[in-house]
Design a protein around this motif. Sequence first.
Motif, mmCIF file in Angstrom:
data_model
loop_
_atom_site.group_PDB
_atom_site.id
_atom_site.type_symbol
_atom_site.label_atom_id
_atom_site.label_comp_id
_atom_site.label_asym_id
_atom_site.label_seq_id
_atom_site.Cartn_x
_atom_site.Cartn_y
_atom_site.Cartn_z
ATOM 1 N N GLU A 132 16.089 37.283 -15.359
ATOM 2 C CA GLU A 132 17.351 38.015 -15.412
ATOM 3 C C GLU A 132 18.304 37.313 -16.381
ATOM 4 O O GLU A 132 18.400 36.085 -16.392
ATOM 5 C CB GLU A 132 17.984 38.082 -14.019
ATOM 6 C CG GLU A 132 17.253 38.994 -13.055
ATOM 7 C CD GLU A 132 17.276 40.443 -13.526
ATOM 8 O OE1 GLU A 132 18.369 40.957 -13.822
ATOM 9 O OE2 GLU A 132 16.181 41.044 -13.626
ATOM 10 N N PRO A 133 19.012 38.067 -17.220
ATOM 11 C CA PRO A 133 19.941 37.432 -18.154
ATOM 12 C C PRO A 133 21.075 36.717 -17.422
ATOM 13 O O PRO A 133 21.462 37.122 -16.319
ATOM 14 C CB PRO A 133 20.450 38.600 -19.004
ATOM 15 C CG PRO A 133 20.174 39.820 -18.192
ATOM 16 C CD PRO A 133 18.976 39.530 -17.365
ATOM 17 N N ARG A 134 21.589 35.667 -18.049
ATOM 18 C CA ARG A 134 22.692 34.903 -17.454
ATOM 19 C C ARG A 134 23.509 34.232 -18.553
ATOM 20 O O ARG A 134 23.041 34.078 -19.684
ATOM 21 C CB ARG A 134 22.158 33.855 -16.471
ATOM 22 C CG ARG A 134 21.248 32.813 -17.097
ATOM 23 C CD ARG A 134 20.735 31.813 -16.064
ATOM 24 N NE ARG A 134 19.947 30.749 -16.678
ATOM 25 C CZ ARG A 134 18.627 30.731 -16.753
ATOM 26 N NH1 ARG A 134 17.915 31.731 -16.225
ATOM 27 N NH2 ARG A 134 17.997 29.710 -17.342
ATOM 28 N N PHE A 135 24.724 33.827 -18.188
ATOM 29 C CA PHE A 135 25.627 33.139 -19.118
ATOM 30 C C PHE A 135 26.183 31.910 -18.419
ATOM 31 O O PHE A 135 26.598 31.977 -17.254
ATOM 32 C CB PHE A 135 26.766 34.059 -19.550
ATOM 33 C CG PHE A 135 27.756 33.396 -20.470
ATOM 34 C CD1 PHE A 135 27.554 33.399 -21.843
ATOM 35 C CD2 PHE A 135 28.878 32.750 -19.965
ATOM 36 C CE1 PHE A 135 28.452 32.766 -22.696
ATOM 37 C CE2 PHE A 135 29.785 32.118 -20.813
ATOM 38 C CZ PHE A 135 29.570 32.125 -22.175
ATOM 39 N N GLU A 136 26.214 30.765 -19.136
ATOM 40 C CA GLU A 136 26.733 29.524 -18.569
ATOM 41 C C GLU A 136 27.622 28.812 -19.584
ATOM 42 O O GLU A 136 27.394 28.883 -20.790
ATOM 43 C CB GLU A 136 25.573 28.608 -18.175
ATOM 44 C CG GLU A 136 24.665 29.180 -17.098
ATOM 45 C CD GLU A 136 23.396 28.372 -16.939
ATOM 46 O OE1 GLU A 136 23.396 27.409 -16.158
ATOM 47 O OE2 GLU A 136 22.404 28.710 -17.619
ATOM 48 N N HIS A 137 28.612 28.108 -19.048
ATOM 49 C CA HIS A 137 29.574 27.362 -19.869
ATOM 50 C C HIS A 137 29.695 25.958 -19.290
ATOM 51 O O HIS A 137 29.694 25.774 -18.076
ATOM 52 C CB HIS A 137 30.935 28.060 -19.841
ATOM 53 C CG HIS A 137 32.031 27.284 -20.510
ATOM 54 N ND1 HIS A 137 32.223 27.317 -21.872
ATOM 55 C CD2 HIS A 137 32.989 26.462 -20.011
ATOM 56 C CE1 HIS A 137 33.259 26.549 -22.181
ATOM 57 N NE2 HIS A 137 33.739 26.019 -21.077
ATOM 58 N N HIS A 138 29.810 24.964 -20.182
ATOM 59 C CA HIS A 138 29.928 23.576 -19.718
ATOM 60 C C HIS A 138 30.699 22.759 -20.751
ATOM 61 O O HIS A 138 30.544 22.968 -21.959
ATOM 62 C CB HIS A 138 28.533 22.972 -19.509
ATOM 63 C CG HIS A 138 28.530 21.511 -19.188
ATOM 64 N ND1 HIS A 138 29.191 20.972 -18.104
ATOM 65 C CD2 HIS A 138 27.934 20.455 -19.834
ATOM 66 C CE1 HIS A 138 29.010 19.672 -18.083
ATOM 67 N NE2 HIS A 138 28.260 19.335 -19.106
ATOM 68 N N VAL A 139 31.520 21.828 -20.258
ATOM 69 C CA VAL A 139 32.250 20.898 -21.122
ATOM 70 C C VAL A 139 31.692 19.499 -20.878
ATOM 71 O O VAL A 139 32.034 18.848 -19.884
ATOM 72 C CB VAL A 139 33.762 20.919 -20.835
ATOM 73 C CG1 VAL A 139 34.501 19.997 -21.815
ATOM 74 C CG2 VAL A 139 34.321 22.334 -20.926
ATOM 75 N N PRO A 140 30.800 19.016 -21.738
ATOM 76 C CA PRO A 140 30.192 17.700 -21.506
ATOM 77 C C PRO A 140 31.173 16.564 -21.776
ATOM 78 O O PRO A 140 32.025 16.643 -22.675
ATOM 79 C CB PRO A 140 29.025 17.667 -22.492
ATOM 80 C CG PRO A 140 29.372 18.654 -23.548
ATOM 81 C CD PRO A 140 30.227 19.699 -22.916
ATOM 82 N N ALA A 141 31.040 15.509 -21.003
ATOM 83 C CA ALA A 141 31.873 14.322 -21.190
ATOM 84 C C ALA A 141 31.532 13.633 -22.509
ATOM 85 O O ALA A 141 30.401 13.724 -22.999
ATOM 86 C CB ALA A 141 31.660 13.361 -20.026
ATOM 87 N N VAL A 142 32.521 12.936 -23.067
ATOM 88 C CA VAL A 142 32.299 12.119 -24.256
ATOM 89 C C VAL A 142 31.857 10.733 -23.807
ATOM 90 O O VAL A 142 32.558 10.063 -23.039
ATOM 91 C CB VAL A 142 33.562 12.041 -25.126
ATOM 92 C CG1 VAL A 142 33.315 11.141 -26.340
ATOM 93 C CG2 VAL A 142 34.007 13.427 -25.571
ATOM 94 N N LEU A 143 30.682 10.303 -24.268
ATOM 95 C CA LEU A 143 30.101 9.027 -23.874
ATOM 96 C C LEU A 143 30.232 8.008 -24.996
ATOM 97 O O LEU A 143 30.018 8.335 -26.168
ATOM 98 C CB LEU A 143 28.608 9.200 -23.558
ATOM 99 C CG LEU A 143 28.200 10.345 -22.625
ATOM 100 C CD1 LEU A 143 26.679 10.460 -22.606
ATOM 101 C CD2 LEU A 143 28.738 10.125 -21.229
ATOM 102 N N ASP A 144 30.546 6.774 -24.662
ATOM 103 C CA ASP A 144 30.457 5.670 -25.618
ATOM 104 C C ASP A 144 29.072 5.055 -25.454
ATOM 105 O O ASP A 144 28.816 4.323 -24.489
ATOM 106 C CB ASP A 144 31.547 4.635 -25.348
ATOM 107 C CG ASP A 144 32.942 5.152 -25.664
ATOM 108 O OD1 ASP A 144 33.108 5.761 -26.744
ATOM 109 O OD2 ASP A 144 33.848 4.977 -24.829
#
Length: 320
Positions: A132-144
């Motif tokens: 089934e089609p789907r949509f996802e959004h994510h804001v990844p953390a900035v890693l050092d």
Amino acid sequence: MNDGVRVIVPREVPLGGPRAMTVRRTLPARERSFVGAWCFVDHYGPDDVSVSGGMDVAPHPHCALATVSWLFSGEVEHRDSLGTVALVRPGEVNLMTAGRGISHSEVSTERTTVLHGVQLWLVLPAGSADVEPRFEHHVPAVLDVAEGVRAQVFVGALWGAASPVRVESALVGAEVVLDPGAVVDVPVADGFEVAVLVDTGSATFSGRAVARGELAVVGAGRHPSVRLEAGAEGARVLVLGGEPFGEQVVMWWNFIGRSHEDVVAAREEWESGTERFGRVEGYEGAVDRIPAPGLPGVRLKARGNRGDCGFEGAEAPAMS
């Protein structure tokens, strides 16, 4: 040392509808069709939208693939036939899994002055091609991750960070920003092949110099890690990797299938307006949808992870 590194030089391709923008495409290429399940890499900008007109891609269909949108600057409005209305912003990933079928539009917003980013596709394995089609959004953390090196992991897991967006095969995708002369060893999961796309600056990848816009690939089983070193001006790169994709697929226009007949059926359903791909509401553009191009007069042929042109006797039309 540059053992096993292949560098793919981009080609320019016009993208989408009556107001086409030009992108630099490195996958698929004659040299290689996939890196893991990554099957499509378009790199664009930085474009002054007052000159270029920005992005305006009318509703168009997809099946048996997933799209990964990642921006460096600008903003794009995404609408799809699930009813999703979402913005693509720098440092935030939007992943749309087409599965059995979806349609969507992409339009840069009025707030955008410079548009710059990548559009990536993932081929879905046969067992997941009709999900089934789907949509996802994510804001990844900035890693050092090392001295002078920062990263965001938008697909899969790397450097102890894991993205929650759901993919159908073992993959990794990350943006890595390196200060001038900075060095980092990128861990390679067991059995993964891995590639680096240079967005800005220049870099050395596993001992091989890579210029802006080029995609450098290392095959599976070569090394437990690959060394990435920025040039004198620094670098911003994408790291893309995954388990080798061992299936044969037919890639044509916006469709992926397992046979010529799969693609013919998808094209007919899009052109006839059946429920398979749905309808995108709220798009306001010069046309309400992008019609599928005519099929070539030859049988579409399957491609695996090697250089071939997708069907015999002609070039495939530009995908959207």
